[in-house]
Scaffold this motif. Structure first.
Motif, PDB file in Angstrom:
ATOM      1  N   LEU A   1      12.238 -12.229 -27.434  1.00  0.00           N
ATOM      2  CA  LEU A   1      11.893 -11.220 -28.084  1.00  0.00           C
ATOM      3  C   LEU A   1      11.994  -9.867 -29.882  1.00  0.00           C
ATOM      4  O   LEU A   1      11.577  -9.810 -30.138  1.00  0.00           O
ATOM      5  CB  LEU A   1      11.313 -10.197 -26.716  1.00  0.00           C
ATOM      6  CG  LEU A   1       9.732 -10.467 -25.679  1.00  0.00           C
ATOM      7  CD1 LEU A   1      10.094  -9.366 -24.841  1.00  0.00           C
ATOM      8  CD2 LEU A   1       8.980 -10.771 -26.452  1.00  0.00           C
TER       9      LEU A   1
ATOM     10  N   VAL B   1       9.937 -20.816 -23.914  1.00  0.00           N
ATOM     11  CA  VAL B   1       9.018 -19.943 -23.044  1.00  0.00           C
ATOM     12  C   VAL B   1       7.568 -20.449 -23.468  1.00  0.00           C
ATOM     13  O   VAL B   1       6.312 -20.888 -23.097  1.00  0.00           O
ATOM     14  CB  VAL B   1       8.330 -18.578 -24.044  1.00  0.00           C
ATOM     15  CG1 VAL B   1       6.988 -18.111 -24.067  1.00  0.00           C
ATOM     16  CG2 VAL B   1       9.652 -17.852 -24.019  1.00  0.00           C
TER      17      VAL B   1
ATOM     18  N   VAL C   1       9.492 -20.563 -18.859  1.00  0.00           N
ATOM     19  CA  VAL C   1      10.318 -18.509 -18.209  1.00  0.00           C
ATOM     20  C   VAL C   1       8.598 -18.047 -17.849  1.00  0.00           C
ATOM     21  O   VAL C   1       7.586 -18.526 -18.764  1.00  0.00           O
ATOM     22  CB  VAL C   1      10.561 -18.910 -19.660  1.00  0.00           C
ATOM     23  CG1 VAL C   1      11.208 -17.229 -19.300  1.00  0.00           C
ATOM     24  CG2 VAL C   1      12.103 -20.128 -20.300  1.00  0.00           C
TER      25      VAL C   1
ATOM     26  N   ALA D   1       8.553 -13.934 -16.865  1.00  0.00           N
ATOM     27  CA  ALA D   1       8.896 -12.844 -17.015  1.00  0.00           C
ATOM     28  C   ALA D   1       8.378 -11.438 -16.513  1.00  0.00           C
ATOM     29  O   ALA D   1       7.036 -11.602 -16.817  1.00  0.00           O
ATOM     30  CB  ALA D   1      10.034 -12.527 -18.749  1.00  0.00           C
TER      31      ALA D   1
ATOM     32  N   LEU E   1       8.459  -7.718 -17.738  1.00  0.00           N
ATOM     33  CA  LEU E   1       8.284  -6.402 -18.331  1.00  0.00           C
ATOM     34  C   LEU E   1       8.670  -5.001 -17.592  1.00  0.00           C
ATOM     35  O   LEU E   1       7.445  -5.446 -16.880  1.00  0.00           O
ATOM     36  CB  LEU E   1       8.443  -6.251 -19.196  1.00  0.00           C
ATOM     37  CG  LEU E   1       8.528  -7.695 -20.076  1.00  0.00           C
ATOM     38  CD1 LEU E   1       7.997  -7.923 -21.790  1.00  0.00           C
ATOM     39  CD2 LEU E   1      10.270  -7.905 -20.893  1.00  0.00           C
TER      40      LEU E   1
ATOM     41  N   ILE F   1      -3.465  -3.855 -18.772  1.00  0.00           N
ATOM     42  CA  ILE F   1      -4.055  -3.935 -20.126  1.00  0.00           C
ATOM     43  C   ILE F   1      -5.113  -3.154 -19.179  1.00  0.00           C
ATOM     44  O   ILE F   1      -5.468  -3.647 -18.075  1.00  0.00           O
ATOM     45  CB  ILE F   1      -4.287  -5.077 -20.247  1.00  0.00           C
ATOM     46  CG1 ILE F   1      -5.048  -6.218 -19.777  1.00  0.00           C
ATOM     47  CG2 ILE F   1      -2.426  -5.604 -20.690  1.00  0.00           C
ATOM     48  CD1 ILE F   1      -4.927  -7.502 -20.152  1.00  0.00           C
TER      49      ILE F   1
ATOM     50  N   SER G   1      -2.147 -20.695 -19.158  1.00  0.00           N
ATOM     51  CA  SER G   1      -1.826 -20.916 -20.543  1.00  0.00           C
ATOM     52  C   SER G   1      -0.159 -21.602 -20.581  1.00  0.00           C
ATOM     53  O   SER G   1       0.474 -22.510 -20.863  1.00  0.00           O
ATOM     54  CB  SER G   1      -1.288 -19.658 -21.050  1.00  0.00           C
ATOM     55  OG  SER G   1       0.128 -19.296 -20.291  1.00  0.00           O
ATOM     56  N   TYR G   2      -0.002 -21.900 -19.088  1.00  0.00           N
ATOM     57  CA  TYR G   2       1.134 -22.547 -18.647  1.00  0.00           C
ATOM     58  C   TYR G   2       0.543 -24.412 -18.472  1.00  0.00           C
ATOM     59  O   TYR G   2      -0.279 -24.934 -17.755  1.00  0.00           O
ATOM     60  CB  TYR G   2       1.377 -21.991 -17.155  1.00  0.00           C
ATOM     61  CG  TYR G   2       2.472 -20.760 -17.152  1.00  0.00           C
ATOM     62  CD1 TYR G   2       3.990 -21.381 -17.792  1.00  0.00           C
ATOM     63  CD2 TYR G   2       1.818 -19.473 -17.870  1.00  0.00           C
ATOM     64  CE1 TYR G   2       4.162 -20.359 -18.136  1.00  0.00           C
ATOM     65  CE2 TYR G   2       2.823 -18.819 -18.035  1.00  0.00           C
ATOM     66  CZ  TYR G   2       4.388 -18.910 -17.710  1.00  0.00           C
ATOM     67  OH  TYR G   2       5.040 -17.924 -18.428  1.00  0.00           O
TER      68      TYR G   2
ATOM     69  N   TRP H   1       1.374  -5.245 -23.959  1.00  0.00           N
ATOM     70  CA  TRP H   1      -0.054  -6.717 -23.806  1.00  0.00           C
ATOM     71  C   TRP H   1       0.980  -7.464 -25.268  1.00  0.00           C
ATOM     72  O   TRP H   1       0.532  -8.549 -24.762  1.00  0.00           O
ATOM     73  CB  TRP H   1      -0.818  -6.416 -23.835  1.00  0.00           C
ATOM     74  CG  TRP H   1      -2.180  -6.873 -23.705  1.00  0.00           C
ATOM     75  CD1 TRP H   1      -2.982  -7.748 -25.325  1.00  0.00           C
ATOM     76  CD2 TRP H   1      -2.006  -8.737 -22.414  1.00  0.00           C
ATOM     77  NE1 TRP H   1      -3.889  -8.804 -24.280  1.00  0.00           N
ATOM     78  CE2 TRP H   1      -3.287  -9.038 -23.225  1.00  0.00           C
ATOM     79  CE3 TRP H   1      -1.549  -8.439 -21.592  1.00  0.00           C
ATOM     80  CZ2 TRP H   1      -2.980 -10.096 -21.617  1.00  0.00           C
ATOM     81  CZ3 TRP H   1      -1.807  -9.893 -20.760  1.00  0.00           C
ATOM     82  CH2 TRP H   1      -3.215 -10.239 -20.936  1.00  0.00           C
TER      83      TRP H   1
ATOM     84  N   ARG I   1       3.265  -7.956 -26.465  1.00  0.00           N
ATOM     85  CA  ARG I   1       4.726  -9.030 -26.050  1.00  0.00           C
ATOM     86  C   ARG I   1       4.554  -9.405 -24.539  1.00  0.00           C
ATOM     87  O   ARG I   1       5.379 -10.547 -24.486  1.00  0.00           O
ATOM     88  CB  ARG I   1       5.608  -7.546 -25.386  1.00  0.00           C
ATOM     89  CG  ARG I   1       6.496  -6.929 -26.087  1.00  0.00           C
ATOM     90  CD  ARG I   1       7.375  -5.479 -25.778  1.00  0.00           C
ATOM     91  NE  ARG I   1       8.824  -5.547 -25.364  1.00  0.00           N
ATOM     92  CZ  ARG I   1       9.602  -6.189 -25.476  1.00  0.00           C
ATOM     93  NH1 ARG I   1       9.879  -5.878 -26.550  1.00  0.00           N
ATOM     94  NH2 ARG I   1      11.001  -6.048 -25.043  1.00  0.00           N
TER      95      ARG I   1
ATOM     96  N   LEU J   1       2.264 -11.212 -24.539  1.00  0.00           N
ATOM     97  CA  LEU J   1       1.453 -12.097 -24.924  1.00  0.00           C
ATOM     98  C   LEU J   1       2.719 -12.836 -25.157  1.00  0.00           C
ATOM     99  O   LEU J   1       2.846 -14.987 -25.459  1.00  0.00           O
ATOM    100  CB  LEU J   1       0.373 -11.875 -25.410  1.00  0.00           C
ATOM    101  CG  LEU J   1      -0.896 -11.217 -25.456  1.00  0.00           C
ATOM    102  CD1 LEU J   1      -1.731 -11.293 -26.318  1.00  0.00           C
ATOM    103  CD2 LEU J   1      -1.640 -12.113 -24.103  1.00  0.00           C
ATOM    104  N   ARG J   2       3.532 -12.951 -25.699  1.00  0.00           N
ATOM    105  CA  ARG J   2       4.398 -13.876 -26.479  1.00  0.00           C
ATOM    106  C   ARG J   2       5.563 -13.711 -25.043  1.00  0.00           C
ATOM    107  O   ARG J   2       6.582 -14.725 -25.487  1.00  0.00           O
ATOM    108  CB  ARG J   2       5.446 -13.236 -27.031  1.00  0.00           C
ATOM    109  CG  ARG J   2       4.912 -12.147 -28.907  1.00  0.00           C
ATOM    110  CD  ARG J   2       5.737 -11.015 -29.621  1.00  0.00           C
ATOM    111  NE  ARG J   2       7.115 -11.633 -29.862  1.00  0.00           N
ATOM    112  CZ  ARG J   2       7.755 -11.078 -30.300  1.00  0.00           C
ATOM    113  NH1 ARG J   2       7.958  -9.355 -30.579  1.00  0.00           N
ATOM    114  NH2 ARG J   2       8.852 -11.361 -30.868  1.00  0.00           N
ATOM    115  N   LEU J   3       5.244 -13.992 -24.036  1.00  0.00           N
ATOM    116  CA  LEU J   3       5.784 -14.295 -23.032  1.00  0.00           C
ATOM    117  C   LEU J   3       5.678 -14.954 -22.051  1.00  0.00           C
ATOM    118  O   LEU J   3       6.002 -16.034 -21.108  1.00  0.00           O
ATOM    119  CB  LEU J   3       6.718 -13.412 -22.305  1.00  0.00           C
ATOM    120  CG  LEU J   3       7.674 -12.239 -22.458  1.00  0.00           C
ATOM    121  CD1 LEU J   3       8.478 -11.375 -22.035  1.00  0.00           C
ATOM    122  CD2 LEU J   3       9.198 -12.718 -23.117  1.00  0.00           C
ATOM    123  N   ILE J   4       4.014 -15.752 -22.618  1.00  0.00           N
ATOM    124  CA  ILE J   4       3.433 -16.802 -22.183  1.00  0.00           C
ATOM    125  C   ILE J   4       3.032 -17.827 -23.023  1.00  0.00           C
ATOM    126  O   ILE J   4       3.791 -17.921 -24.202  1.00  0.00           O
ATOM    127  CB  ILE J   4       2.064 -16.701 -21.220  1.00  0.00           C
ATOM    128  CG1 ILE J   4       1.429 -15.663 -22.446  1.00  0.00           C
ATOM    129  CG2 ILE J   4       2.614 -15.087 -20.664  1.00  0.00           C
ATOM    130  CD1 ILE J   4      -0.424 -15.328 -22.087  1.00  0.00           C
TER     131      ILE J   4
END
Lengths: 340, 241
Positions: free
Chosen positions: A66, A85, A90, A92, A94, A100, A115-116, B78, B80, B82-85
């Motif tokens: 990030l 990622v 991975v 995570a 945070l 949301i 998405s995986y 949110w 951020r 999204l950048r982790l999936i």
């Protein structure tokens, strides 16, 4: 869209899940992370322990891709973090995100899982995170502890090989915390790698194979909990001075530090047997107590030593000790099971 | 990416503010302006031209709201997450833009339905179809403008800027009051606004002919300009986030 459709193949198996080499991050004149080295073999559960502002979150952000490091190298499974990622290796959780708005728990988990490449079934993720009964509730209408469980579910949903958790048990009550660690252990037993940051020293002690203490953006100590306790003076020896002078106590065998509160002396000792023998010869054994140093004390000793050092460079002895620990034999995966 | 668009569209339609102001407001304004104090031929003409104007106004507001939502998502972390999936960053951006293209539809459809069912606007079947199609495609520049604001600005600023863009472009573009009533200098400006040209796509259809070349070219120009702006904002955001 599944990542396989993007033409990205999995990177070849690398022995290390995480590799940070001399990683630094500066914000203007501030060095948030200062030459961090960290290698985590696959299958290990590692606690990143440090106070607020020690550089934990910045380190995790760089580790996850990030935040670009100012210098140094970050690899996950032998590849750039963004790539790991994208390959779905991975997951995570945070700390800084708010839930949301206007999405239910099930919708969110289903979306993340989709998405995986090989996710857990949504129902299983919800069950592991203890969210069965909240599945239809909106994420932004949950309590702090419930929202924390949703974050956990999001990290877990894709069944990743590495899970990174930034202070995962904040806002959880005792029962939820226990359930969380049980789920985490089950996940780790399947050969997965876990890296979590925490303030809770006991939690690090109980749940990690290995503890990495971070202070001022550097590794202050790295090893199994017992080893860390040993290296900062394995035991505490306390006794009443009964009017006797405290001078010379620091020179007794094994003693690494001396504190005197009123009439009571507290010695930190790397060899409590020798210290007690020497005290006995002096006749200073009134109300004698010998106790192993708690992890809390180990942690404080490590971090305050660096904080009170006059320059930004840590004391030479400390650096040497840390280096020795870092180059010590790697802990085999699942050492936790073996030692329990 | 379909699942991502589904998620974002669902979130937008559950937003009461979006439904009330994005869909309800243009319909209410349309019905008020066409039924208070006018009658006869005037009323018939206004019912048609204002139907296009208000559908365009509703679509504009909806398109811009994509950016407002994006800025909020940036603030709450949110983006951020999204950048982790494994979802590719380019798919997140494209997904947002496509979300915009879906959520402009309710406002357009609602105003056209109000025109047909309440104000008894009569158009040929091909005109209805072309009207819907062109108003839908024509929102693309505004979605990009909204995204540009959302990526570049904070949540609060984006809200204010988007509302200003919405009202300013609607009024100057002649969506509320025909620009034929404007003073000369304002009309000259109005002719070059993206909103005027956007609504002109619809007005030419209701007049029975295809949109003019100048209208098409002007809109394409704005599409390129707002596209460039969105791309630049995205890069700034990616650097600082």
């Amino acid at each position: 869209m599944a990542p396989s459709a993007l033409g990205v193949g999995r990177t070849p198996s690398a022995p290390l899940a995480v590799h940070l080499s001399n990683v630094s991050r500066t914000y203007g004149p501030v060095r948030a992370v200062d030459g961090l080295d960290l290698d985590i073999p696959r299958g290990q559960t590692v606690a990143l322990l440090g106070r607020n502002g020690a550089g934990k979150s910045t380190s995790l952000s760089m580790l996850l891709g990030l935040l670009p490091p100012s210098s140094g190298e970050v690899r996950l499974f032998g590849a750039a973090p963004q790539r790991a990622v994208r390959e779905g290796r991975v997951g995570a959780m945070l700390q800084d995100g708010k839930p949301i708005p206007r999405v239910t728990v099930r919708e969110l988990v289903r979306f993340v899982a989709s998405s995986y490449p090989a996710p857990l079934p949504v129902a299983e993720t919800l069950a592991i995170a203890g969210l069965d009964e909240l599945a239809h509730r909106r994420v932004d209408k949950l309590s702090g502890g419930q929202a924390q469980r949703v974050r956990f579910a999001v990290a877990l949903a894709g069944d990743p090989e590495l899970i990174v958790l930034d202070e995962p048990t904040t806002a959880l009550d005792v029962a939820a915390r226990r359930a969380f660690w049980e789920a985490m252990r089950r996940y780790a037993r399947r050969g997965n790698t876990v890296l979590f940051s925490t303030h809770y020293l006991q939690e690090a002690d109980e749940n990690a194979d290995r503890i990495v203490v971070i202070d001022r953006g550097r590794v202050a100590a790295d090893g199994p909990a017992d080893e860390i306790k040993r290296t900062v003076g394995g035991s505490l020896v306390a006794f009443d001075l009964a009017g006797a002078p405290s001078a010379g106590l620091a020179l007794l065998p094994g003693v690494t530090s001396v504190e005197v509160h009123g009439d009571r002396a507290r010695l930190r000792s790397s060899n409590s047997d020798a210290t007690v023998m020497a005290l006995a010869q002096r006749g200073a054994i009134r109300s004698l107590e010998v106790a192993p140093a708690s992890l809390e004390e180990a942690f404080l000793a490590l971090t305050t030593a660096l904080t009170t050092a006059p320059t930004t460079a840590p004391a030479p002895a400390r650096t040497q000790a840390a280096t020795q620990r870092r180059t010590a034999a790697p802990i085999p995966p699942h050492a936790k099971e073996a030692t329990r | 990416m379909i699942t991502y668009i589904t998620l974002e569209v669902r979130r937008t339609l559950r937003d009461t503010g979006f439904v009330v102001f994005g869909i309800g407001m243009p319909v209410v304004m349309y019905l008020l302006f066409t039924n208070l104090g006018i009658s006869g031929d005037d009323k018939r003409e206004t019912a048609i031209s204002l139907m296009v104007g208000m559908a365009a106004y509703g679509a504009l507001g909806s398109a811009l709201s994509v950016g407002t939502g994006l800025a909020e998502d940036k603030t709450i972390g949110w983006l951020r997450q999204l950048r982790l999936i494994p979802l590719a960053p380019s798919h997140v951006v494209a997904g947002r833009a496509l979300t915009g293209s879906v959520i402009v539809l309710p406002a357009i459809v609602a105003v056209l339905l109000a025109g047909r069912l309440i104000n008894h606007v009569e158009l040929a079947a091909w005109q209805w179809a072309a009207l819907l199609g062109l108003l839908w495609i024509g929102t693309a520049p505004f979605t990009l403008l909204g995204l540009g604001n959302g990526y570049l600005l904070t949540a609060q600023t984006t809200g204010v800027v988007n509302v200003s863009c919405n009202l300013g472009l609607s009024i100057v573009g002649g969506l509320w009051i025909p620009s034929t009533n404007f003073p000369h200098w304002l009309r000259a400006i109005s002719d070059w606004t993206p909103t005027h040209r956007f609504a002109d796509l619809g007005w030419s259809i209701t007049e029975g002919h295809a949109p003019g070349l100048l209208t098409t070219l002007t809109l394409l120009g704005w599409l390129a300009a707002f596209g460039g702006y969105a791309l630049r904002s995205y890069r700034v955001c990616a650097r600082t986030a």
